[in-house]
Design a protein around this motif. Structure first.
Motif, PDB file in Angstrom:
ATOM      1  N   ALA A 150       0.970  -1.164  -0.047  1.00 54.77           N
ATOM      2  CA  ALA A 150      -0.195  -0.052  -0.271  1.00 54.77           C
ATOM      3  C   ALA A 150       0.737   1.308   0.004  1.00 54.77           C
ATOM      4  N   LYS A 151       1.836   1.296   0.646  1.00 52.31           N
ATOM      5  CA  LYS A 151       2.805   2.325   0.701  1.00 52.31           C
ATOM      6  C   LYS A 151       3.203   2.986  -0.700  1.00 52.31           C
ATOM      7  N   VAL A 152       3.727   1.823  -1.562  1.00 51.18           N
ATOM      8  CA  VAL A 152       4.162   2.320  -2.813  1.00 51.18           C
ATOM      9  C   VAL A 152       3.120   2.754  -3.662  1.00 51.18           C
ATOM     10  N   ARG A 153       1.899   2.251  -3.611  1.00 52.54           N
ATOM     11  CA  ARG A 153       0.632   2.592  -4.443  1.00 52.54           C
ATOM     12  C   ARG A 153      -0.012   3.875  -3.953  1.00 52.54           C
ATOM     13  N   LEU A 154      -0.121   4.145  -2.538  1.00 50.66           N
ATOM     14  CA  LEU A 154      -0.599   5.346  -2.138  1.00 50.66           C
ATOM     15  C   LEU A 154       0.069   6.450  -2.051  1.00 50.66           C
ATOM     16  N   GLU A 155       1.265   6.319  -2.428  1.00 47.63           N
ATOM     17  CA  GLU A 155       2.368   7.563  -2.101  1.00 47.63           C
ATOM     18  C   GLU A 155       1.736   8.755  -2.966  1.00 47.63           C
ATOM     19  N   SER A 156       1.146   8.402  -4.396  1.00 47.02           N
ATOM     20  CA  SER A 156       0.590   9.353  -5.224  1.00 47.02           C
ATOM     21  C   SER A 156      -0.743   9.844  -5.036  1.00 47.02           C
ATOM     22  N   LEU A 157      -1.524   9.440  -4.112  1.00 47.46           N
ATOM     23  CA  LEU A 157      -2.789   9.712  -3.715  1.00 47.46           C
ATOM     24  C   LEU A 157      -3.259  11.225  -4.022  1.00 47.46           C
TER      25      LEU A 157
END
Length: 495
Positions: A150-157
């Motif tokens: 989740a950290k990698v995927r959500l950094e660009s939220l």
């Protein structure tokens, strides 16, 4: 049209991404159109769950599961509807909407434990397959934020929608991962503060849009909600002031109720709304301000400070209930104002003459770009007539004029109608397409016919009358409306 290249098609689909009927029809044109529209549809497939049957979405998602997982789920009695895939659909997905996805997952099984097991597999799959998650709605299952990837995927939220029933630790986790969120929408279902939401907002570095909606419930119907409310607001609104340089859209819907026992002042005095007062004084870069709450009442200290604030970038101001004087303060320096939408003006006999006159002058002198204007019914006096005519002459972009019942002189309703008819014919720009008339302005049949006859040659106008009984009691009015609708002088009529 069907031979347009992919680049042009992509730009067209981007512009029409909210038109689901059009996008789905494009799938059937040819392969090029289909290949080009699929990434647009699958950026946020959950918003099309009505058009694109939920069972189809479920089938596509479960098709990504490995054979071992499918076999295990089937043994548990979970329905699996795998199919061959023409595209790598999930690679285009940038949006996770937990509530909709959970609804889709429920197709697999009616048993709670099976749905929980399936959720784990599906969310693990989504986090792995979606290259980056730009939009996240976690009103529902929120364990997804603790997934290893989740950290990698959500950094660009970019956008987060959530509710305040979520445990604070999930917000702490999000605050650690996501610090570039530009839009935050909070559904408040809690009677007390959620410290996690405060920390999440504090950590953002480029917050531009904030929306708060009260949706909490009070279990005992016999108790007024403010008697059990434990201030879920102050911490949030204090930290929002730190984002004054970036925040440009502020949308607040606070719960408040009026009944036969409580009037505006009662509710204001029972509930402390100073948290919103002083947040507004700091948010000087707003372009859009939407407020539905009983905030602008009975506060002289706030009024004095409001006089000193300049909302120079304000383009849209929408308020449920406010004082005319306070509106003047907010728009006096708003040279970019395009829409002023007021649901109800508060006024009193003592100051209304001066405040209403000043309001018209403020619009006339500062808001030349105004397109939608809510205006209080003003006294039938020469000074007001002069200023209102100046307003119509200067505000040439005005498209919608909405009068709100405020000042009322019994017996002079038709006189006001005569005046308004004459001045609109004489001074209103050809851009004016909509007029809303309250019950304290009425048009005689002769005045209305003269107005409509002289409106010929302009774009058709939409007319909305609050005093339905006045016009419906005489069939001559209805015949007149029908005649000018046929002649395309009237576009829409509501009586």
């Amino acid at each position: 049209m069907s031979k347009l290249n992919k680049h042009i098609l992509f730009l067209i689909f981007e512009e029409l991404q909210n038109n689901s009927k059009f996008l789905f029809s494009c799938l059937m044109v040819n392969r090029i159109w289909c290949e080009t529209v699929i990434p647009t549809l699958w950026r946020n497939p959950w918003c099309y769950s009505i058009n694109y049957k939920k069972i189809s979405l479920y089938s596509i998602i479960t098709s990504y599961l490995s054979d071992d997982i499918k076999e295990l789920l089937t043994k548990r009695g979970i329905l699996i509807l795998g199919q061959s895939l023409a595209f790598d659909y999930l690679s285009f997905c940038r949006n996770i909407n937990i509530k909709v996805i959970d609804d889709i997952i429920s197709i697999g099984s009616s048993l709670e434990y099976n749905r929980f097991y399936l959720q784990e597999e599906i969310y693990s799959l989504l986090v792995k397959k979606c290259p980056e998650i730009k939009y996240l709605n976690i009103c529902g299952t929120y364990e997804i934020v603790y997934h290893p990837e989740a950290k990698v995927r959500l950094e660009s939220l970019c956008e987060l929608t959530c509710d305040t029933l979520i445990d604070s630790r999930y917000f702490y986790r999000l605050a650690h991962i996501c610090q570039q969120i530009q839009r935050i929408i909070i559904i408040n279902k809690n009677l007390k503060a959620n410290q996690g939401t405060i920390k999440l907002i504090e950590f953002q570095k480029n917050l531009k849009y904030f929306k708060w909606v009260d949706e909490f419930e009070v279990e005992d119907d016999g108790i007024c909600y403010w008697e059990v409310l434990e201030d879920p607001y102050t911490g949030i609104f204090n930290v929002l002031k730190k984002h004054a340089n970036t925040l440009n859209h502020f949308d607040i819907n606070l719960r408040y109720e009026y009944d036969d026992y409580f009037d505006y002042y009662d509710i204001y005095n029972e509930c402390n709304y100073t948290f919103l007062h002083y947040a507004l004084l700091e948010l000087h870069n707003l372009k859009i301000l939407e407020i539905n709450s009983p905030i602008f009442l009975n506060n002289d200290v706030f009024n004095k400070k409001l006089e000193m604030v300049a909302y120079r970038n304000l383009e849209i101001l929408e308020i449920g209930f406010t004082d005319i004087y306070q509106v003047n303060c907010m728009i006096k320096n708003s040279l970019c104002l395009r829409e002023l939408r007021i649901n109800d003006f508060h006024w009193n006999d003592v100051n209304f003459y001066n405040y209403s006159l000043e309001f018209i002058r403020t619009i006339c002198e500062n808001c030349l770009l105004i397109e939608y204007l809510t205006i209080p019914v003003f006294p039938l006096l020469e000074n007001h007539f002069i200023e209102f005519e100046k307003l119509l002459k200067k505000c040439q972009k005005l498209q919608s004029l909405n009068f709100k019942e405020t000042y009322y002189e019994s017996g002079r309703e038709l006189e006001f109608g005569d005046y308004l008819s004459n001045v609109l014919i004489r001074e209103a720009s050809t851009n004016l397409r909509e007029i809303r008339i309250p019950y304290n302005i009425e048009f005689s049949l002769k005045t209305l016919e003269t107005f409509l006859e002289k409106w010929k040659g302009r774009p058709a106008v939409s007319l909305y009358f609050d005093s339905a009984y006045f016009y419906r009691k005489d069939n001559s009015y209805m015949k007149l409306f029908d005649k000018y609708k046929i002649e395309k002088v009237i576009k829409d009529i509501n009586v």
